[in-house]
Motif scaffolding. Structure first.
Motif, PDB file in Angstrom:
ATOM      1  N   ILE A  41      75.305  67.041 -14.734  1.00 32.07           N
ATOM      2  CA  ILE A  41      74.170  67.393 -15.965  1.00 32.07           C
ATOM      3  C   ILE A  41      72.845  67.160 -15.335  1.00 32.07           C
ATOM      4  CG2 ILE A  41      73.751  67.010 -18.207  1.00 32.07           C
ATOM      5  CD1 ILE A  41      76.627  66.382 -18.875  1.00 32.07           C
ATOM      6  N   LYS A  42      72.836  66.101 -14.858  1.00 28.69           N
ATOM      7  CA  LYS A  42      71.161  65.902 -14.378  1.00 28.69           C
ATOM      8  C   LYS A  42      70.783  66.733 -13.418  1.00 28.69           C
ATOM      9  CE  LYS A  42      71.524  60.706 -14.637  1.00 28.69           C
ATOM     10  NZ  LYS A  42      71.218  59.577 -13.958  1.00 28.69           N
ATOM     11  N   SER A  43      71.684  67.327 -12.344  1.00 27.09           N
ATOM     12  CA  SER A  43      71.094  68.001 -11.388  1.00 27.09           C
ATOM     13  C   SER A  43      71.095  69.403 -12.072  1.00 27.09           C
ATOM     14  CB  SER A  43      72.446  68.468 -10.199  1.00 27.09           C
ATOM     15  OG  SER A  43      73.560  69.085 -10.754  1.00 27.09           O
ATOM     16  N   VAL A  44      71.616  69.872 -13.034  1.00 26.41           N
ATOM     17  CA  VAL A  44      71.054  71.124 -13.696  1.00 26.41           C
ATOM     18  C   VAL A  44      69.948  71.001 -14.465  1.00 26.41           C
ATOM     19  CG1 VAL A  44      72.080  72.934 -15.252  1.00 26.41           C
ATOM     20  CG2 VAL A  44      73.511  71.807 -13.784  1.00 26.41           C
ATOM     21  N   VAL A  45      69.851  70.103 -15.446  1.00 26.51           N
ATOM     22  CA  VAL A  45      68.937  69.617 -16.427  1.00 26.51           C
ATOM     23  C   VAL A  45      67.441  69.722 -15.623  1.00 26.51           C
ATOM     24  CG1 VAL A  45      68.018  68.573 -18.444  1.00 26.51           C
ATOM     25  CG2 VAL A  45      70.578  69.337 -18.326  1.00 26.51           C
ATOM     26  N   LEU A  46      67.741  68.864 -14.828  1.00 33.20           N
ATOM     27  CA  LEU A  46      66.493  68.148 -14.017  1.00 33.20           C
ATOM     28  C   LEU A  46      66.444  68.583 -12.459  1.00 33.20           C
ATOM     29  CD1 LEU A  46      66.670  64.405 -15.440  1.00 33.20           C
ATOM     30  CD2 LEU A  46      65.494  66.123 -16.132  1.00 33.20           C
ATOM     31  N   THR A  47      66.550  69.819 -12.412  1.00 36.31           N
ATOM     32  CA  THR A  47      66.967  70.257 -10.971  1.00 36.31           C
ATOM     33  C   THR A  47      66.014  69.792  -9.772  1.00 36.31           C
ATOM     34  OG1 THR A  47      65.703  72.368 -11.557  1.00 36.31           O
ATOM     35  CG2 THR A  47      67.931  72.487 -11.664  1.00 36.31           C
ATOM     36  N   ASP A  48      64.510  69.615 -10.247  1.00 34.45           N
ATOM     37  CA  ASP A  48      63.573  69.177  -9.317  1.00 34.45           C
ATOM     38  C   ASP A  48      63.705  67.804  -9.153  1.00 34.45           C
ATOM     39  OD1 ASP A  48      62.986  71.747  -8.703  1.00 34.45           O
ATOM     40  OD2 ASP A  48      61.239  71.696 -10.120  1.00 34.45           O
ATOM     41  N   MET A  49      64.056  66.819 -10.056  1.00 38.77           N
ATOM     42  CA  MET A  49      63.950  65.630 -10.077  1.00 38.77           C
ATOM     43  C   MET A  49      65.329  64.633  -9.673  1.00 38.77           C
ATOM     44  SD  MET A  49      61.634  65.139 -13.604  1.00 38.77           S
ATOM     45  CE  MET A  49      62.256  63.930 -14.163  1.00 38.77           C
ATOM     46  N   ALA A  50      66.347  65.606 -10.239  1.00 32.44           N
ATOM     47  CA  ALA A  50      67.781  64.843  -9.972  1.00 32.44           C
ATOM     48  C   ALA A  50      67.866  64.623  -8.403  1.00 32.44           C
ATOM     49  CB  ALA A  50      68.757  65.942 -10.532  1.00 32.44           C
ATOM     50  N   PRO A  51      68.690  63.599  -8.236  1.00 34.98           N
ATOM     51  CA  PRO A  51      69.031  63.555  -6.710  1.00 34.98           C
ATOM     52  C   PRO A  51      70.055  64.705  -6.302  1.00 34.98           C
ATOM     53  CG  PRO A  51      70.111  61.683  -8.309  1.00 34.98           C
ATOM     54  CD  PRO A  51      69.129  62.579  -9.129  1.00 34.98           C
ATOM     55  N   LYS A  52      70.093  64.896  -5.120  1.00 37.10           N
ATOM     56  CA  LYS A  52      70.687  65.938  -4.582  1.00 37.10           C
ATOM     57  C   LYS A  52      72.139  65.517  -4.068  1.00 37.10           C
ATOM     58  CE  LYS A  52      67.455  68.600  -5.024  1.00 37.10           C
ATOM     59  NZ  LYS A  52      67.309  69.102  -6.453  1.00 37.10           N
ATOM     60  N   TYR A  53      73.309  65.991  -4.462  1.00 36.23           N
ATOM     61  CA  TYR A  53      74.548  65.454  -4.324  1.00 36.23           C
ATOM     62  C   TYR A  53      75.379  66.647  -3.481  1.00 36.23           C
ATOM     63  CZ  TYR A  53      74.254  61.958  -7.741  1.00 36.23           C
ATOM     64  OH  TYR A  53      73.583  60.912  -8.286  1.00 36.23           O
ATOM     65  N   ARG A  54      75.973  66.352  -2.283  1.00 35.74           N
ATOM     66  CA  ARG A  54      76.954  67.193  -1.747  1.00 35.74           C
ATOM     67  C   ARG A  54      78.161  67.435  -2.467  1.00 35.74           C
ATOM     68  NH1 ARG A  54      77.550  65.331   3.934  1.00 35.74           N
ATOM     69  NH2 ARG A  54      77.835  63.165   3.088  1.00 35.74           N
ATOM     70  N   LYS A  55      78.626  68.655  -2.576  1.00 32.28           N
ATOM     71  CA  LYS A  55      79.804  68.532  -3.250  1.00 32.28           C
ATOM     72  C   LYS A  55      80.968  68.526  -2.377  1.00 32.28           C
ATOM     73  CE  LYS A  55      78.604  71.933  -7.172  1.00 32.28           C
ATOM     74  NZ  LYS A  55      78.859  73.156  -7.720  1.00 32.28           N
ATOM     75  N   ARG A  56      81.942  67.678  -2.747  1.00 29.76           N
ATOM     76  CA  ARG A  56      83.061  67.268  -2.134  1.00 29.76           C
ATOM     77  C   ARG A  56      84.210  68.280  -2.743  1.00 29.76           C
ATOM     78  NH1 ARG A  56      84.776  61.605  -2.809  1.00 29.76           N
ATOM     79  NH2 ARG A  56      86.214  62.380  -4.599  1.00 29.76           N
ATOM     80  N   ALA A  57      84.811  69.100  -1.670  1.00 29.00           N
ATOM     81  CA  ALA A  57      85.699  69.892  -1.928  1.00 29.00           C
ATOM     82  C   ALA A  57      87.095  69.064  -2.416  1.00 29.00           C
ATOM     83  CB  ALA A  57      86.115  70.831  -0.692  1.00 29.00           C
ATOM     84  N   LYS A  58      87.617  69.414  -3.467  1.00 32.52           N
ATOM     85  CA  LYS A  58      89.071  68.557  -3.901  1.00 32.52           C
ATOM     86  C   LYS A  58      90.181  69.337  -2.828  1.00 32.52           C
ATOM     87  CE  LYS A  58      88.161  67.406  -8.508  1.00 32.52           C
ATOM     88  NZ  LYS A  58      88.311  67.200  -9.925  1.00 32.52           N
ATOM     89  N   PRO A  59      90.837  68.679  -2.384  1.00 31.14           N
ATOM     90  CA  PRO A  59      92.203  69.264  -1.828  1.00 31.14           C
ATOM     91  C   PRO A  59      92.794  70.107  -2.691  1.00 31.14           C
ATOM     92  CG  PRO A  59      92.343  66.794  -1.948  1.00 31.14           C
ATOM     93  CD  PRO A  59      91.106  67.223  -2.405  1.00 31.14           C
ATOM     94  N   PRO A  60      93.612  71.129  -2.351  1.00 34.09           N
ATOM     95  CA  PRO A  60      94.740  71.817  -3.305  1.00 34.09           C
ATOM     96  C   PRO A  60      95.787  70.851  -3.814  1.00 34.09           C
ATOM     97  CG  PRO A  60      94.466  72.855  -1.188  1.00 34.09           C
ATOM     98  CD  PRO A  60      93.420  71.732  -1.043  1.00 34.09           C
TER      99      PRO A  60
END
Length: 127
Positions: A41-60
């Motif tokens: 939610i922070k990354s969407v709402v505060l795009t410029d200010m939010a910390p960047k997270y790498r998405k970890r792929a979930k195993p099937p």
């Protein structure tokens, strides 16, 4: 006065609460993937200010089920415990084994420990 100044003992601002319908929350969780919901939610709402997270792929799911079965069988065999008892007997001198067999047993203990840790990591389980 800012939120963090309202309570001088608190170094962090008070949490912000947001009510969502079940459908809204499910949609957000699906969009967030493995990212924590608040971080997403922070990354969407505060795009410029939010910390960047790498998405970890979930195993099937099928892969997770298979990994869970392997880990369960490994735990049920108690082979690591049995090998550890054999190794203790070797070190105490109550079981005579030549150097080659001792090395093989110690290697097996290490391999089983590695399998356990690797399987738990693959499942996302903290040891």
């Amino acid at each position: 006065m800012s939120i963090s100044q309202s309570n001088p003992k608190s170094s962090r601002p008070a949490p912000f609460s947001l009510r969502l319908t079940t459908e809204e929350r499910e949609q957000l969780e699906a969009q967030a993937g493995s990212m924590p919901l608040a971080s997403y939610i922070k990354s969407v709402v505060l795009t410029d200010m939010a910390p960047k997270y790498r998405k970890r792929a979930k195993p099937p799911v099928a892969e997770q089920q298979l990994l869970a079965e392997v880990l369960a069988k490994l735990g049920a065999t108690r082979s690591a415990n049995s090998l550890n008892q054999i190794a203790k007997a070797i070190h105490q001198g109550t079981l005579y084994v030549d150097d080659e067999l001792e090395a093989d047993l110690n290697a097996a203990i290490g391999e089983i420990a590695w399998m356990r840790v690797t399987l738990m990591r693959a499942l996302g389980v903290k040891s």
